[in-house]
Design an enzyme around this catalytic site. Structure first.
Site, short mmCIF file in Angstrom:
data_model
loop_
_atom_site.label_atom_id
_atom_site.label_comp_id
_atom_site.label_asym_id
_atom_site.label_seq_id
_atom_site.Cartn_x
_atom_site.Cartn_y
_atom_site.Cartn_z
N CYS A 114 -30.30 67.40 -35.48
CA CYS A 114 -30.13 68.85 -35.60
C CYS A 114 -31.07 69.48 -36.63
O CYS A 114 -31.27 70.69 -36.63
CB CYS A 114 -28.68 69.19 -35.94
SG CYS A 114 -27.54 68.66 -34.65
N HIS A 250 -29.00 76.66 -38.71
CA HIS A 250 -28.66 75.82 -37.56
C HIS A 250 -27.29 76.27 -37.05
O HIS A 250 -26.37 76.49 -37.85
CB HIS A 250 -28.62 74.36 -37.99
CG HIS A 250 -28.04 73.44 -36.95
ND1 HIS A 250 -28.42 73.49 -35.63
CD2 HIS A 250 -27.09 72.47 -37.04
CE1 HIS A 250 -27.73 72.58 -34.96
NE2 HIS A 250 -26.91 71.97 -35.79
N ASN A 280 -23.64 74.19 -30.13
CA ASN A 280 -24.61 73.46 -30.93
C ASN A 280 -25.68 72.86 -30.01
O ASN A 280 -25.39 71.92 -29.27
CB ASN A 280 -23.88 72.37 -31.73
CG ASN A 280 -24.80 71.61 -32.67
OD1 ASN A 280 -26.02 71.70 -32.57
ND2 ASN A 280 -24.21 70.86 -33.57
#
Ligand code: UT7
Length: 323
Positions: A114, A250, A280
């Site tokens: 990520c 993020h 996500n």
């Protein structure tokens, strides 16, 4: 004279299929209310059968090139952040290179889960400021739906597929914080935390595996480490959080986003938030947020942006750039 890696174009692509939270209620002991209240996620996009990470990346790349007003032959390099490449090798970046019809230059993947887009920006910036490349296409693209264990309600409701891309170009700056382009980078990893977020497959197992996460543990690290790396990046420039126009975090969990912004004293109306619409998307989430933030009219030329992310590894970091 200082060479800066300046954003010349941005674009994104989300697969057509939109899956609302309610769809998971049919097969799992979960609810729209639980997913919304614990993560802020309302829906996500899933790639169609046969649609790969490099397909998504190529679409986002075309959008970014069109926004920049240049062609693939004007690029020197492609840096693609992904943990879900089409194949173990070659790099998905070289597949994008071929799909775009780019016959020169070079292309490679960056794998930092990520935090991948932050790492990819750091790499592209280094190529540009060292004079090895003038124009670099930086992409974050993922098909995390392919890594889901559909019986694990604690993970499969959280992730989605998508891609976003930036064209970075070498431009002259004055070496001051008022310059456009990437101004500061801060990167970290700590391999001791492998077991709290990983995929239980890969070359050593003969399967591509499923994502495994101790969500509460990752959450605990996230707010603390994200605020710390963001503050370190700001210190490198002698800036304070109050001088940031947009925090572009993020997009994993709205509670993490709010917690980090609060810890830094950045009000929520200066945070780009897209997690509700695509969950996500790992390395794709920051370039998606940049592209959507620009489309919404939030991000404008000259704005000072703070980007931050944390992912499996653990890996984490921050980038400050003036749009
Ligand atoms: O991209 C970077 C990496 N990832 C992240 O940043 C994610 C970090 N972590 C998180 O976002 C959050 O920890 C989650 C959203 C994953 C979970 O939220 P939480 O508030 O930490 O919940 P929890 O894991 O403590 O679980 C609370 C309860 C548990 O039940 P018990 O043990 O209290 O009875 C879970 O079993 O919620 C249960 N649960 C669910 N219930 C309904 C877990 N998943 C679900 C679900 N639906 N989908």
């Amino acid at each position: 004279m200082t060479i800066r890696a300046v954003v010349r174009g941005v674009g994104h692509y989300l697969p057509e299929r939109v899956v609302p939270n309610a769809e998971f209620e049919k097969s799992l002991d979960t609810s729209d209310e639980w997913i919304r209240s614990r993560s802020g996620i309302e829906r996500r996009h899933f790639a169609a059968e046969g649609q790969t990470t490099s397909d998504l990346a190529t679409r986002a790349a075309r959008a970014a090139l069109a926004d920049a007003g240049i062609g693939a032959s004007d690029l020197d390099a492609i840096v693609l952040a992904t943990s879900t490449p089409d194949l173990t090798f070659p790099a998905a970046a070289t597949m994008v290179q071929a799909a775009l019809g780019m016959e020169g230059g070079f292309a490679f993947d960056v794998q930092a889960v990520c935090a991948g887009f932050i790492y990819a920006l750091a790499n592209a910036n280094a190529l540009i400021v060292s004079g090895q490349a003038r124009r670099v296409l930086v992409i974050g693209a993922e098909t995390f739906s392919r890594l889901m264990d559909w019986e694990d309600r604690s993970t499969c409701v959280l992730f989605g597929d998508g891609a976003g891309a930036l064209v970075l170009e070498a431009q002259e700056g004055k070496g001051i914080a008022a310059d456009r382009g990437i101004l500061a980078v801060d990167l970290h990893s700590d391999g001791r935390f492998k077991d709290i977020l990983y995929v239980d497959g890969g070359v050593s197992t003969g399967t591509s595996g499923h994502l495994r996460m101790q969500g509460r543990e990752v959450f605990r690290h996230a707010v603390e480490k994200l605020a710390a790396t963001a503050e370190t990046a700001l210190e490198k420039l002698g800036l304070s959080p109050g001088e940031i126009d947009w925090l572009v975090p993020h997009q994993a969990n709205l509670r993490i986003i709010k917690g980090t912004a609060q810890k830094m004293g950045i009000p929520l109306d200066r945070v780009v938030i897209t997690v509700q619409d695509h969950g996500n998307t790992s390395a794709a989430s920051i370039p998606l947020a940049l592209s959507i933030g620009k489309e919404r009219g939030q991000i404008r030329t000259g704005d000072l942006l703070l980007l931050e992310a944390i992912g499996g590894g653990l890996t984490w970091g921050a980038v400050i750039l003036r749009w």
